[in-house]
Scaffold this motif. Structure first.
Motif, PDB file in Angstrom:
ATOM      1  N   ASN A  33      44.609  36.851  19.959  1.00 23.43           N
ATOM      2  CA  ASN A  33      45.904  36.910  20.643  1.00 23.43           C
ATOM      3  C   ASN A  33      46.026  38.208  21.422  1.00 23.43           C
ATOM      4  N   ASP A  34      45.290  38.290  22.535  1.00 19.92           N
ATOM      5  CA  ASP A  34      45.384  39.503  23.355  1.00 19.92           C
ATOM      6  C   ASP A  34      46.727  39.472  24.075  1.00 19.92           C
ATOM      7  N   PRO A  35      47.565  40.458  23.846  1.00 15.75           N
ATOM      8  CA  PRO A  35      48.904  40.432  24.470  1.00 15.75           C
ATOM      9  C   PRO A  35      48.862  40.722  25.975  1.00 15.75           C
ATOM     10  N   ILE A  36      47.757  41.246  26.469  1.00 15.92           N
ATOM     11  CA  ILE A  36      47.677  41.587  27.893  1.00 15.92           C
ATOM     12  C   ILE A  36      47.117  40.404  28.685  1.00 15.92           C
ATOM     13  N   ARG A  37      47.820  40.031  29.715  1.00 15.00           N
ATOM     14  CA  ARG A  37      47.371  38.952  30.604  1.00 15.00           C
ATOM     15  C   ARG A  37      47.219  39.527  32.012  1.00 15.00           C
ATOM     16  N   VAL A  38      46.120  39.209  32.651  1.00 19.99           N
ATOM     17  CA  VAL A  38      45.928  39.651  34.039  1.00 19.99           C
ATOM     18  C   VAL A  38      45.907  38.400  34.909  1.00 19.99           C
ATOM     19  N   ASN A  39      46.839  38.323  35.822  1.00 19.56           N
ATOM     20  CA  ASN A  39      46.915  37.152  36.702  1.00 19.56           C
ATOM     21  C   ASN A  39      46.594  37.552  38.131  1.00 19.56           C
ATOM     22  N   LEU A  40      45.626  36.899  38.679  1.00 17.74           N
ATOM     23  CA  LEU A  40      45.267  37.146  40.068  1.00 17.74           C
ATOM     24  C   LEU A  40      46.225  36.344  40.946  1.00 17.74           C
ATOM     25  N   LEU A  41      46.944  37.038  41.814  1.00 17.17           N
ATOM     26  CA  LEU A  41      47.956  36.362  42.628  1.00 17.17           C
ATOM     27  C   LEU A  41      47.398  35.895  43.977  1.00 17.17           C
ATOM     28  N   SER A  42      46.220  36.413  44.339  1.00 17.75           N
ATOM     29  CA  SER A  42      45.616  35.997  45.611  1.00 17.75           C
ATOM     30  C   SER A  42      45.090  34.579  45.461  1.00 17.75           C
ATOM     31  N   SER A  43      44.868  33.933  46.615  1.00 14.32           N
ATOM     32  CA  SER A  43      44.430  32.538  46.557  1.00 14.32           C
ATOM     33  C   SER A  43      43.025  32.413  45.959  1.00 14.32           C
ATOM     34  N   GLU A  44      42.706  31.204  45.512  1.00 19.83           N
ATOM     35  CA  GLU A  44      41.442  30.978  44.800  1.00 19.83           C
ATOM     36  C   GLU A  44      40.224  31.247  45.663  1.00 19.83           C
ATOM     37  N   THR A  45      40.344  30.890  46.947  1.00 21.46           N
ATOM     38  CA  THR A  45      39.237  31.119  47.870  1.00 21.46           C
ATOM     39  C   THR A  45      39.764  31.821  49.110  1.00 21.46           C
ATOM     40  N   ILE A  46      39.075  32.887  49.519  1.00 18.84           N
ATOM     41  CA  ILE A  46      39.450  33.590  50.746  1.00 18.84           C
ATOM     42  C   ILE A  46      38.263  33.501  51.692  1.00 18.84           C
ATOM     43  N   GLU A  47      38.511  32.963  52.892  1.00 14.76           N
ATOM     44  CA  GLU A  47      37.454  32.894  53.894  1.00 14.76           C
ATOM     45  C   GLU A  47      37.819  33.826  55.034  1.00 14.76           C
ATOM     46  N   THR A  48      36.956  34.766  55.326  1.00 10.01           N
ATOM     47  CA  THR A  48      37.250  35.748  56.373  1.00 10.01           C
ATOM     48  C   THR A  48      35.951  36.256  56.997  1.00 10.01           C
ATOM     49  N   THR A  49      36.090  37.222  57.900  1.00 10.91           N
ATOM     50  CA  THR A  49      34.884  37.771  58.539  1.00 10.91           C
ATOM     51  C   THR A  49      34.664  39.207  58.085  1.00 10.91           C
ATOM     52  N   ALA A  50      33.431  39.634  58.157  1.00  7.77           N
ATOM     53  CA  ALA A  50      33.079  40.991  57.733  1.00  7.77           C
ATOM     54  C   ALA A  50      33.816  42.007  58.604  1.00  7.77           C
ATOM     55  N   GLY A  51      34.130  43.154  58.001  1.00  8.42           N
ATOM     56  CA  GLY A  51      34.830  44.201  58.732  1.00  8.42           C
ATOM     57  C   GLY A  51      36.330  44.175  58.489  1.00  8.42           C
ATOM     58  N   GLN A  52      36.838  43.044  58.024  1.00  3.14           N
ATOM     59  CA  GLN A  52      38.277  42.930  57.759  1.00  3.14           C
ATOM     60  C   GLN A  52      38.641  43.698  56.488  1.00  3.14           C
ATOM     61  N   ILE A  53      39.915  44.028  56.382  1.00  5.35           N
ATOM     62  CA  ILE A  53      40.401  44.643  55.139  1.00  5.35           C
ATOM     63  C   ILE A  53      41.360  43.646  54.493  1.00  5.35           C
ATOM     64  N   ILE A  54      41.059  43.252  53.267  1.00  2.00           N
ATOM     65  CA  ILE A  54      41.944  42.308  52.585  1.00  2.00           C
ATOM     66  C   ILE A  54      42.651  43.021  51.432  1.00  2.00           C
ATOM     67  N   THR A  55      43.750  42.444  50.989  1.00  2.65           N
ATOM     68  CA  THR A  55      44.464  43.007  49.844  1.00  2.65           C
ATOM     69  C   THR A  55      44.400  42.003  48.703  1.00  2.65           C
ATOM     70  N   VAL A  56      43.914  42.469  47.571  1.00  2.00           N
ATOM     71  CA  VAL A  56      43.855  41.611  46.383  1.00  2.00           C
ATOM     72  C   VAL A  56      45.058  41.977  45.504  1.00  2.00           C
ATOM     73  N   ASN A  57      45.870  40.989  45.205  1.00  2.00           N
ATOM     74  CA  ASN A  57      47.071  41.222  44.395  1.00  2.00           C
ATOM     75  C   ASN A  57      46.875  40.662  42.996  1.00  2.00           C
ATOM     76  N   ALA A  58      47.323  41.398  42.023  1.00  2.00           N
ATOM     77  CA  ALA A  58      47.248  40.919  40.640  1.00  2.00           C
ATOM     78  C   ALA A  58      48.458  41.461  39.882  1.00  2.00           C
ATOM     79  N   ALA A  59      48.743  40.838  38.763  1.00  3.40           N
ATOM     80  CA  ALA A  59      49.837  41.332  37.918  1.00  3.40           C
ATOM     81  C   ALA A  59      49.315  41.484  36.496  1.00  3.40           C
ATOM     82  N   VAL A  60      49.610  42.621  35.893  1.00  5.23           N
ATOM     83  CA  VAL A  60      49.199  42.866  34.505  1.00  5.23           C
ATOM     84  C   VAL A  60      50.465  42.714  33.644  1.00  5.23           C
ATOM     85  N   SER A  61      50.445  41.754  32.721  1.00  5.58           N
ATOM     86  CA  SER A  61      51.641  41.486  31.915  1.00  5.58           C
ATOM     87  C   SER A  61      51.361  41.773  30.448  1.00  5.58           C
ATOM     88  N   ASN A  62      52.385  42.266  29.812  1.00  3.27           N
ATOM     89  CA  ASN A  62      52.281  42.531  28.380  1.00  3.27           C
ATOM     90  C   ASN A  62      53.123  41.477  27.643  1.00  3.27           C
TER      91      ASN A  62
END
Lengths: 191, 254
Positions: A33-62
């Motif tokens: 029963n690990d009380p910490i949950r990490v949820n990735l909020l970004s979409s399951e698949t990201i398709e883009t081109t090299a050189g771009q800057i992306i932001t990965v969002n996540a939430a850490v919940s207790n």
């Protein structure tokens, strides 16, 4: 008959106890029963081109009853080369120290990642709990699900422009120098 | 008029040994362009940054080439015993030195001409082509002229080509080192920023960075970089005049 019925009842009881023990058993290294949950909020698949800057969002919940602290960090794995990428090259922030996540609290986190190379990668966010009161904590980190990054190559320069110049100019210069040298040689009777 | 210029240039272009440098420089430009096109990380750079990288290579090659040529141009004649013949001509010593300087500037201009197609293809589609050509020409010519004035002056007072070559190349390396090795860290440091502001090489490259990477193409915005370059030229001209007005058979420095 009574004997058989009691044997079956005993056998059923044994099976029930065995399964319930197995269900609550803790596999080595994995907290049940690990009380910490990490949820990735970004979409399951990201398709883009090299050189771009992306932001990965996540939430850490207790989800536990106690305050927790620790380090959330990003992991990017090159699925083709089968190696984790060097985060320094990808300009990714390596870790975020989250202090005192209260019970029921969820803290959003963000990672900016510069996509350096084309290829297929998986991104996950992990949270490693900090030891409390000097007691070491050997529990495994909590991990989010993974986002698949499909990065297409980016072409800044046009090969049809660059290659003829890159290969043609030295050749042209060799010819010019050769002609000059030959003409000079002929004028002084060398050839 | 310009007999010495013609003689120097013929000496370079009519021999394989002398002309091979143009082909070598062209190969270096080709290598840089090919890497910018194909290297996985370099190809991701912004085109302005690629262009800046190429112009840096062009100017640095021009500086090395002109320094090597200039630093041996008089001491070499002295070592070969041909300076005496040259000084016996009716040309005043200063004119001999000036003509040799012109031949070096012509060499730089040929190198610059060779680099132009590379600038054009790397800048294609950015709207920076004209600026890259103009400012590379401007800063390259000023720096090459300044360093050639000093290197010829060193050559004029040296009896040995090794001494003049080493002295001049060391000066070039010292002036280039802030740009090549410490650029980012120097800008964050008070002492470093003072060094940067008086170093003509750094100022020229900072201005090119400003134009090609930050896309600030107006000349008025580049004025802050000009004083160091003008002072460099004036100092070079002063040293050149002092050393070359009375060329002697013996330079006096081994």
């Amino acid at each position: 008959m009574t004997m058989t019925a009691s044997r079956i009842a005993l056998f059923t009881l044994l099976l029930t106890v065995m399964f319930s023990t197995l269900a609550t058993a803790q596999l080595p290294g994995i907290p049940a029963n690990d009380p910490i949950r990490v949820n990735l909020l970004s979409s399951e698949t990201i398709e883009t081109t090299a050189g771009q800057i992306i932001t990965v969002n996540a939430a850490v919940s207790n989800t536990g009853n106690e305050t927790a602290s620790g380090i959330a960090y990003i992991s990017i794995v090159d699925e083709q080369a089968k190696i984790p990428v060097d985060l320094e090259d990808w300009s990714a922030q390596k870790g975020i120290h989250l202090q005192d996540i209260r019970p029921g609290q969820s803290i959003p986190t963000q990672w900016s990642v510069r996509l350096v190379k084309s290829g297929t990668y998986t991104v996950a966010i992990l949270f490693s709990k900090e030891a409390k009161g000097g007691i070491t904590d050997s529990s495994p980190p909590a991990a989010s699900s993974r986002t698949v990054l499909i990065i297409a190559p980016k072409i800044n320069l046009n090969p049809n422009n660059v290659l003829p110049v890159a290969f043609g100019m030295p050749l042209l210069l060799v010819i010019i120098v050769g002609v000059l040298h030959y003409r000079r040689g002929r004028s002084v009777g060398m050839y | 008029m310009f007999e010495i210029v013609t003689r120097e240039l013929k000496g370079i272009f009519y021999s394989w040994k002398g002309a091979i440098w143009i082909v070598t420089c062209s190969l270096v430009f080709s290598g840089v362009s090919y890497l910018l096109l194909t290297d996985k990380e370099l190809s991701l750079l912004d085109q302005g940054e690629m262009l800046f990288m190429l112009t840096e290579v062009i100017i640095v090659l021009g500086l090395i080439l002109s320094t090597v040529t200039a630093s041996t141009i008089i001491s070499g004649e002295r070592e070969a015993g041909t300076l005496e013949t040259l000084l016996l001509t009716p040309l005043p010593p200063l004119q001999i030195a000036v003509e040799k300087l012109i031949s070096i500037i012509v060499l730089w201009l040929i190198l610059y001409l060779v680099s132009m197609p590379y600038i054009v293809v790397i800048a294609n589609g950015t709207g920076l082509t004209a600026s890259a050509i103009i400012y590379t020409g401007l800063y390259g010519t000023i720096l090459v002229l300044g360093i050639s004035l000093i290197a010829i002056a060193v050559s004029a007072i040296s009896n040995s080509t090794n001494t003049s070559l080493l002295t001049s190349l060391t000066l070039v390396l010292v002036l280039l080192s802030p740009t090549l090795f410490f650029s980012a860290s120097l800008k964050n440091n008070g002492f470093g920023s003072v060094i940067e502001s008086i170093n003509p090489f750094s100022q020229a490259f900072n201005s090119l960075d400003n134009i090609l990477v930050d896309n600030i193409q107006v000349l008025i915005h580049q004025m802050q970089y000009i004083p160091a370059l003008v002072i460099f030229l004036l100092v070079g001209a002063g040293i050149f005049y002092r050393s070359c007005r009375n060329l002697e058979f013996s330079g006096g420095t081994e």
